[in-house]
Design a protein around this motif. Sequence first.
Motif, PDB file in Angstrom:
ATOM      1  N   THR A   1     -52.410  67.578  86.377  1.00  0.00           N
ATOM      2  CA  THR A   1     -51.471  66.062  86.765  1.00  0.00           C
ATOM      3  C   THR A   1     -51.014  65.942  88.149  1.00  0.00           C
ATOM      4  N   THR A   2     -52.095  66.321  89.200  1.00  0.00           N
ATOM      5  CA  THR A   2     -51.905  66.202  90.606  1.00  0.00           C
ATOM      6  C   THR A   2     -51.981  64.790  90.708  1.00  0.00           C
ATOM      7  N   GLY A   3     -53.290  64.321  90.717  1.00  0.00           N
ATOM      8  CA  GLY A   3     -53.499  62.903  90.937  1.00  0.00           C
ATOM      9  C   GLY A   3     -54.243  62.546  92.119  1.00  0.00           C
TER      10      GLY A   3
ATOM     11  N   THR B   1     -43.075  64.547  90.735  1.00  0.00           N
ATOM     12  CA  THR B   1     -44.590  65.087  91.190  1.00  0.00           C
ATOM     13  C   THR B   1     -45.512  64.038  90.361  1.00  0.00           C
ATOM     14  N   THR B   2     -45.351  62.861  90.078  1.00  0.00           N
ATOM     15  CA  THR B   2     -46.281  61.890  89.619  1.00  0.00           C
ATOM     16  C   THR B   2     -47.128  61.461  90.593  1.00  0.00           C
ATOM     17  N   GLY B   3     -46.684  60.883  91.829  1.00  0.00           N
ATOM     18  CA  GLY B   3     -47.684  60.348  92.899  1.00  0.00           C
ATOM     19  C   GLY B   3     -48.148  59.032  92.837  1.00  0.00           C
TER      20      GLY B   3
ATOM     21  N   ASN C   1     -47.035  62.252  84.463  1.00  0.00           N
ATOM     22  CA  ASN C   1     -46.578  62.499  85.666  1.00  0.00           C
ATOM     23  C   ASN C   1     -48.023  62.852  86.483  1.00  0.00           C
ATOM     24  N   VAL C   2     -49.082  62.169  86.135  1.00  0.00           N
ATOM     25  CA  VAL C   2     -50.514  62.177  86.917  1.00  0.00           C
ATOM     26  C   VAL C   2     -50.489  61.490  88.117  1.00  0.00           C
ATOM     27  N   GLY C   3     -50.338  60.240  87.985  1.00  0.00           N
ATOM     28  CA  GLY C   3     -50.557  59.432  89.140  1.00  0.00           C
ATOM     29  C   GLY C   3     -51.174  58.200  89.042  1.00  0.00           C
TER      30      GLY C   3
ATOM     31  N   THR D   1     -48.429  69.930  92.489  1.00  0.00           N
ATOM     32  CA  THR D   1     -49.386  69.102  91.563  1.00  0.00           C
ATOM     33  C   THR D   1     -48.721  67.647  91.819  1.00  0.00           C
ATOM     34  N   GLY D   2     -48.407  67.139  92.939  1.00  0.00           N
ATOM     35  CA  GLY D   2     -47.959  65.726  92.988  1.00  0.00           C
ATOM     36  C   GLY D   2     -48.792  64.823  93.393  1.00  0.00           C
TER      37      GLY D   2
HETATM   38  K   LIG Z   1     -49.061  64.090  89.982  1.00  0.00           K
END
Ligand SMILES: [K+]
Lengths: 487, 487
Positions: free
Chosen positions: B319-321, B116-118, B436-438, B223-224
């Motif tokens: 940490t959606t991004g 779920t980093t994105g 894992n933010v993006g 939260t990807g």
């Molecule tokens: K993310």
Amino acid sequence: HVPFSQSNSVRLLAKAVGGLIAIFAIALLAPFVLAVVNAEKDQWHYLTLSVIGIVVGVALFLQPTRGASLRARQVFLLTTVCWLCAGIFGALPLYIAGPKLGFVDALFESISAITTTGSTTIVGLDKLPSSALLWRAMLQWLGGVGIIVMAMAILPFLQVGGMRLFQAESSDISGKFLPRSNHMVMAIARVYLLLTIVAATVYWILGMGGFDAVVHAMTSVATGGFSNYDSSFGFFNDQPALVVAATLMMFLGALPFVLYIRVLKGDTEPLLHDPQVRAFTIFLVIVITALALLQAWNGRDTLDAFIHTGFNVVSVVTTTGYATEDYSQWGGWAIMAFFYLTFVGGCTGSTAGGIKIFRFQLSQLLLKKQFAQLIHPNLTRVQTYQDKRVNDTLLGSMVAFCFMYFLLVGALAFGLSFFDMDFISAISGAATAVSNVGPGLGDVIGPAGNFVTIEPGAKILLIIGMLAGRLEIMTVLILFHRQYWRH
Amino acid sequence: HVPFSQSNSVRLLAKAVGGLIAIFAIALLAPFVLAVVNAEKDQWHYLTLSVIGIVVGVALFLQPTRGASLRARQVFLLTTVCWLCAGIFGALPLYIAGPKLGFVDALFESISAITTTGSTTIVGLDKLPSSALLWRAMLQWLGGVGIIVMAMAILPFLQVGGMRLFQAESSDISGKFLPRSNHMVMAIARVYLLLTIVAATVYWILGMGGFDAVVHAMTSVATGGFSNYDSSFGFFNDQPALVVAATLMMFLGALPFVLYIRVLKGDTEPLLHDPQVRAFTIFLVIVITALALLQAWNGRDTLDAFIHTGFNVVSVVTTTGYATEDYSQWGGWAIMAFFYLTFVGGCTGSTAGGIKIFRFQLSQLLLKKQFAQLIHPNLTRVQTYQDKRVNDTLLGSMVAFCFMYFLLVGALAFGLSFFDMDFISAISGAATAVSNVGPGLGDVIGPAGNFVTIEPGAKILLIIGMLAGRLEIMTVLILFHRQYWRH
Ligand SMILES: [K+]
Ligand SMILES: [K+]
């Protein structure tokens, strides 16, 4: 037993500040003499300041106090106020004489000096009157010996940041402040003076001018990093022997001074087998070798790579902050490496700042324990460091220090970002101030840069960082804690 | 009691990997159907992969094992291998169909999805076949529910990073692995599905197209942060209601899912009074207000400032991004602020990554204790969190996590600096991967940038960072510990 009283505490505080100002005012006679010899036009300003300082300092020092008892919590305030007042007094000669800096710049320069940070706001050092150069160096030198004494006598008592490890066996936690005997303080001062004389002599023999040798000896042993030249130690690049000698002197300045006392008594065992000294040495050898080989691999002459990597790595890790060249030009990896090295610091009980080696060793113990517990959940083991048992209270105190260290750097960097400083300048500027290193990274405050162009607000933030960093963070931050001021 | 044996452990590992691959292979039927409906040319590639995955997966899953006993130390390996294998399987459809990425890029995209980093390596999302967009979103969605189950069932048992706090009362530390009942896992899956349906419905009602609503609902709740557009959620900037709705959905995705189970049973007390949820909410309100006012003060319309500050702060902290605009253009303070926010993370037991709120609360307890001890050296006090006693072992485990977190970010950033990434790209890239933010910061990988241009070596480093970050660092790093592989 003398009862604690508010007014007696204030008088003790004034007495300590007075004594300190008297010492700095007497020291100011040296630049005065130099100014007279060189027929500088500001010579009488020095004498005036010196006389006023001596009179006020001695008057404060001689006031009557009932006993010398202070609680631990009062010592936090005493320590911070003393360093701040010394910094303010140190700024005055730079404000009214020599470079005649603006007041914020003068205060920045003076605090940078007594905290042995060595960030400078002066452009044109090469043409500055000798008296001002001497005063800057003397401030660093006095700040250097001051911090050793503090690390030996005061900080272990205050139990700040895991420093209780270095508490002498004799002193107990009676709740009252009992500094170590004058004997110990005098022994440290003697060793410090001796090492400075050795450094000056070595520099002079290797070809430095007499004045340069004295100034650079003072700022090397103090791991301060002030130089007489805008190009810093790079001024001596055509004399590689001097570069190597300075590398050694900075290294010696970052070792625990109490071990030198033993060496002078003929006992070299403690110095050679001290775990902090061993780890520090091994760390430096590995980092220097790795970075020098990277440089050599990028096409630089191998010997030259080792000499200059050695110098600049030792300079940053010992928190001296001299530079022989702009190492940020070596490549992206060098910028990252020197950013990390800014945090490391030397051994505790030395003039070096930063997080310091023993805290990394304690962190390693903590991590070892955690990994062992993850693998063998039911295992418990007693851990020791320097033959003392490392318990959770000690580790907690060390961890709290590290947290506050990074919190402070983060908060200052955020503050600096409001004063037109870009990401790398703000974050490296905050780190270099709190670690008392000196140069930051980036175009403005990098090893080839200068702090003169940054805004006054940013300079004040850095002053706070330098002071808090020098006094092991907690000593200063605790004054801003609500509970501190409650009875 | 079943005796532990090496071969049985390997078979259990293969069984778990097989089951996981079967689930992902079955999920791959959805993009296949979409590809058939849209008459995409790569449609049969999906079916082929799906069939192979199901056959291999089921075969591995059905092999005989003697009991399900695993030691804690074996679960570390199991967990890491499972996520890695799921990531490799997830990469295959992106490699042979749709965008037909190079293998490193496909693996990066897939690991970025399931963790779920994105972070994305695809330029031209707007024109990508729907089947590929759906697969990316499904990988994130499955990764999201996977991490919740792991945080509930596995990590507290492994006692990683202070997560023992969230150990259910029933499970004891018997030295054997007993996952929570299937009942709990199913309850979480139901809540997760329900929240996704709610999000999709809300998005659709507020004007999103059906496909966009489903994809963005999946990547919001997980939260990807994957979007169907190169401009990320900025594609919907002309519909402020959607921006606000997505802010809310990301927030809901970062709360502990176990509390939603209670809400569905009619008990809203735990959700409203959970200390993690309260602190998280208060933190967000303060940060959003401060940064929005700064923006308004810089001349932006106040409502607009609050909407977009709210969205992008919530996006990074949860940490959606997603990004609605390039917040790094707001000013130097914004770059610094978003850099720090990258580390925060959401609540544990949610789909969010990062250091997570409860660890900041534990750190606060630790600091409180230290300051109290400095002021009153003889004071001891029992500290509690969520009605559980916080002892030194728990704090030690949390501290070790934080140390390893920053060590890993530092090491990765140093590694990235060798691949032509500048200071801010390297350090923010490492941070955004581990948290894992993006999006990172800087011109290349910032909120308006893309990871496609960075070198393959750098991508592999970031893959390691994303996996280690997702699995709470220690779970992965312990596999590299010498002691781990000893019997
Ligand atoms: K993310
Ligand atoms: K320095």
